[in-house]
Design an enzyme around this catalytic site. Structure first.
Site, PDB file in Angstrom:
ATOM      1  N   GLU A   1     -18.201  11.156   0.909  1.00 18.97           N
ATOM      2  CA  GLU A   1     -17.979  11.193  -0.541  1.00 18.97           C
ATOM      3  C   GLU A   1     -18.887  10.191  -1.272  1.00 18.97           C
ATOM      4  O   GLU A   1     -19.381  10.472  -2.369  1.00 18.97           O
ATOM      5  CB  GLU A   1     -16.496  10.989  -0.901  1.00 18.97           C
ATOM      6  CG  GLU A   1     -15.911   9.662  -0.531  1.00 18.97           C
ATOM      7  CD  GLU A   1     -14.382   9.649  -0.527  1.00 18.97           C
ATOM      8  OE1 GLU A   1     -13.754  10.712  -0.670  1.00 18.97           O
ATOM      9  OE2 GLU A   1     -13.807   8.544  -0.372  1.00 18.97           O
TER      10      GLU A   1
ATOM     11  N   ALA B   1      -3.061   8.532   4.012  1.00 18.78           N
ATOM     12  CA  ALA B   1      -1.949   8.175   3.136  1.00 18.78           C
ATOM     13  C   ALA B   1      -0.652   8.944   3.460  1.00 18.78           C
ATOM     14  O   ALA B   1       0.427   8.330   3.485  1.00 18.78           O
ATOM     15  CB  ALA B   1      -2.366   8.382   1.682  1.00 18.78           C
TER      16      ALA B   1
ATOM     17  N   ASP C   1      -1.408   2.511   8.512  1.00 16.09           N
ATOM     18  CA  ASP C   1      -2.654   2.326   9.264  1.00 16.09           C
ATOM     19  C   ASP C   1      -2.521   1.303  10.386  1.00 16.09           C
ATOM     20  O   ASP C   1      -3.344   1.280  11.299  1.00 16.09           O
ATOM     21  CB  ASP C   1      -3.777   1.853   8.318  1.00 16.09           C
ATOM     22  CG  ASP C   1      -4.358   2.986   7.494  1.00 16.09           C
ATOM     23  OD1 ASP C   1      -3.860   4.123   7.618  1.00 16.09           O
ATOM     24  OD2 ASP C   1      -5.312   2.736   6.732  1.00 16.09           O
TER      25      ASP C   1
ATOM     26  N   GLY D   1       0.862  -1.188   0.000  1.00 17.65           N
ATOM     27  CA  GLY D   1       0.000   0.000   0.000  1.00 17.65           C
ATOM     28  C   GLY D   1       0.891   1.229   0.000  1.00 17.65           C
ATOM     29  O   GLY D   1       2.064   1.173  -0.413  1.00 17.65           O
ATOM     30  N   PHE D   2       0.361   2.334   0.504  1.00 23.75           N
ATOM     31  CA  PHE D   2       1.141   3.577   0.484  1.00 23.75           C
ATOM     32  C   PHE D   2       2.430   3.452   1.291  1.00 23.75           C
ATOM     33  O   PHE D   2       3.484   3.913   0.880  1.00 23.75           O
ATOM     34  CB  PHE D   2       0.294   4.723   1.039  1.00 23.75           C
ATOM     35  CG  PHE D   2      -0.760   5.180   0.094  1.00 23.75           C
ATOM     36  CD1 PHE D   2      -0.430   5.964  -1.000  1.00 23.75           C
ATOM     37  CD2 PHE D   2      -2.087   4.826   0.280  1.00 23.75           C
ATOM     38  CE1 PHE D   2      -1.403   6.395  -1.888  1.00 23.75           C
ATOM     39  CE2 PHE D   2      -3.074   5.256  -0.597  1.00 23.75           C
ATOM     40  CZ  PHE D   2      -2.729   6.038  -1.687  1.00 23.75           C
TER      41      PHE D   2
END
Ligand SMILES: Cc1cc2nc3c(=O)[nH]c(=O)nc-3n(C[C@H](O)[C@H](O)[C@H](O)COP(=O)(O)OP(=O)(O)OC[C@H]3O[C@@H](n4cnc5c(N)ncnc54)[C@H](O)[C@@H]3O)c2cc1C
Length: 441
Positions: free
Chosen positions: A172, A317, A301, A15-16
């Site tokens: 969102e 992120a 995370d 991931g990031f």
């Protein structure tokens, strides 16, 4: 390490955090293995666009092997890590045990249903490409089933949608669902009026976007309402069934329920034997290593670390990226026999999108909302997308969608069944409270 061989760095998760650690460590004299159970890196901030048919999966995800192709000292393994043997410096995957000199764990987070795991099939969360495609399937299918029902003469009520959780993901999603119903599908159905679909955002706390200032929360709620979302705060979901949701003592019929309410750390955190917080995040040392194992780092995370004011770092992120960079720097310092330093997060601000031309932004004391916040959000997210091709395609798709209101990825794939379909889609959002049967003595 025997002093001659290159140190072997194993990174769990691309991931990031993991990807940044791999790219930065690749410049050192190290041999790196990065392991992920998916073959692709997902740009999670744009997942909601896949879930709402604005973008296709390939536009927000890229093969890990391709991203790291220029680093000859990095190998990529498609594997699931299941355990660790820290005393033997081994990572255990489903098929093998891998040795390491340094271990970086960046396996992220998953959904938390607060002890109601049975809600998951009824209310999918949004974390992976698969989740996004499932939400897209349900959303588009709900309109199709409503049309079919209307053709059969069984009423022409458009579907109702419930989004649980008023954090950035819930906001969102709800805003974009309203946009689909009000604009993208408006002229395409003959027997239902999609623009009459109702979208309800339920938040247990007193306001949406609680990580932002009260003023921005209020502005976000106002923008949501303008887009056509009904916002219900201080309302806790107590039950989800196939069809209805129970919240604040009310039964709310819902064709589709989306879960955006809780996050739990990857279960790998608990396998380390290190202290964890209530969400299962590993309480790391200031240098991001775990107690008693300076060669093991936990980032992103999955890590719990407070900033210099004692406030826990958010699961975003930029934290994961900066921690990935920091781990590479720390390994470099070790190799040069220099003392380690404590990680410090540089907060460049927060942005949350709400829908078309609607967003909020907070940069220290400076706050912004509406169109210009949305432009800032757009710019940052296109900038951070991986791959020039993706940036270009996403920019073109966005411009197209902005001017035409069209959403280009409206494919229903998989089953044509919807859990609980057939529940009457009452136009009334506040039907009867639960019936309490009292027995007389
Ligand atoms: C819908 C959504 C929207 C978001 N929007 C924003 C935003 O706008 N801005 C922002 O800053 N942040 C946003 N975030 C948060 C941000 O994406 C995370 O903070 C960030 O991805 C954390 O990075 P990470 O490296 O810790 O974990 P992740 O990026 O989640 O990566 C974890 C990786 O580990 C792999 N993995 C997990 N378990 C295993 C295992 N057992 N074996 C092998 N591999 C494994 C996974 O496949 C994954 O590739 C959003 C998150 C979501 C879900």
């Amino acid at each position: 390490m025997d002093g001659k061989a290159k140190p072997r760095v194993v990174i769990v998760g691309a991931g990031f955090g993991g990807l940044t650690a791999a790219r930065r460590t690749a410049h050192l004299s190290c041999q790196i293995t990065i392991i992920d159970r998916k073959n692709h890196h997902t740009f999670q901030p744009l997942l909601y666009q896949v879930a709402t048919a604005g973008l296709s999966p390939g536009e927000i995800a890229a093969p890990i092997r391709w991203i790291l192709r220029t680093h000859s000292n990095v190998e990529v393994l498609l594997e699931e890590v299941v355990d660790f043997k820290l005393d033997q410096k081994k990572v255990i995957t489903r098929s093998q045990a891998l040795d390491y000199d340094y271990l970086v764990i960046a396996s992220g987070a998953a959904h938390a249903y607060f002890g109601h795991q049975d809600w998951e099939p009824l209310a999918p969360g949004l974390k992976t490409i698969e989740d996004a495609l499932e939400i897209r399937r349900r959303v588009l299918l709900a309109f199709e089933l409503a049309e079919r029902q209307a053709v059969q003469g069984e009423g022409a009520a458009p579907p109702q949608f419930v989004v649980v959780g008023g954090g950035p993901t819930g906001v969102e999603l709800a805003g974009t669902l309203a946009e689909i119903a009000r604009h993208a599908l408006k002229h395409e159905f003959r027997n239902i009026q999609p623009q009459q679909a109702r979208i309800l955002l339920i938040e247990g706390g007193p306001r949406v976007l609680p990580a932002y200032s009260e003023d921005l929360s209020q502005k976000a709620a106002d923008q949501l309402r303008r887009l056509g979302v009904e916002v219900r705060t201080s309302s806790v979901v107590t039950q989800i069934e196939p069809g209805p949701v129970w919240a604040g003592g009310r039964r709310i019929p819902a064709a589709v329920v989306v879960w955006a309410a809780g996050v739990a750390a990857s279960p790998l955190g608990r396998k380390l034997g290190a202290p964890v917080d209530r969400a299962g995040r590993v309480l790391v040392q200031p240098d991001l290593s775990i107690p008693g194992h300076p060669e093991v780092f936990v980032i992103g995370d999955l890590a719990a670390l407070a900033d210099e004011n004692g406030k826990m770092l958010p699961g975003v992120a930029p934290v994961a990226i900066q921690q990935g960079e920091w781990v590479a720097k720390t390994i470099a310092r070790d190799l040069e026999h220099q003392p380690r330093r404590a990680f410090r997060y540089h907060d460049k601000g927060s942005l949350a999108t709400i829908g078309r031309a609607a967003a909020v932004a907070q940069f220290g004391k400076f706050e912004l909302s509406g169109y210009f916040a949305w432009l800032a959000w757009l710019f940052v997210h296109i900038l951070y997308l991986i791959g020039f091709r993706n940036r270009l395609i996403v920019m073109i798709n966005w411009a197209w969608a902005y001017f035409t209101y069209q959403r280009g990825a409206r494919l229903i794939t998989g089953s044509n069944e919807l859990p609980g379909w057939g529940e009457p889609q009452s136009a009334d959002w506040a039907p009867e409270p639960p019936v309490v049967v009292r027995r007389s003595a």
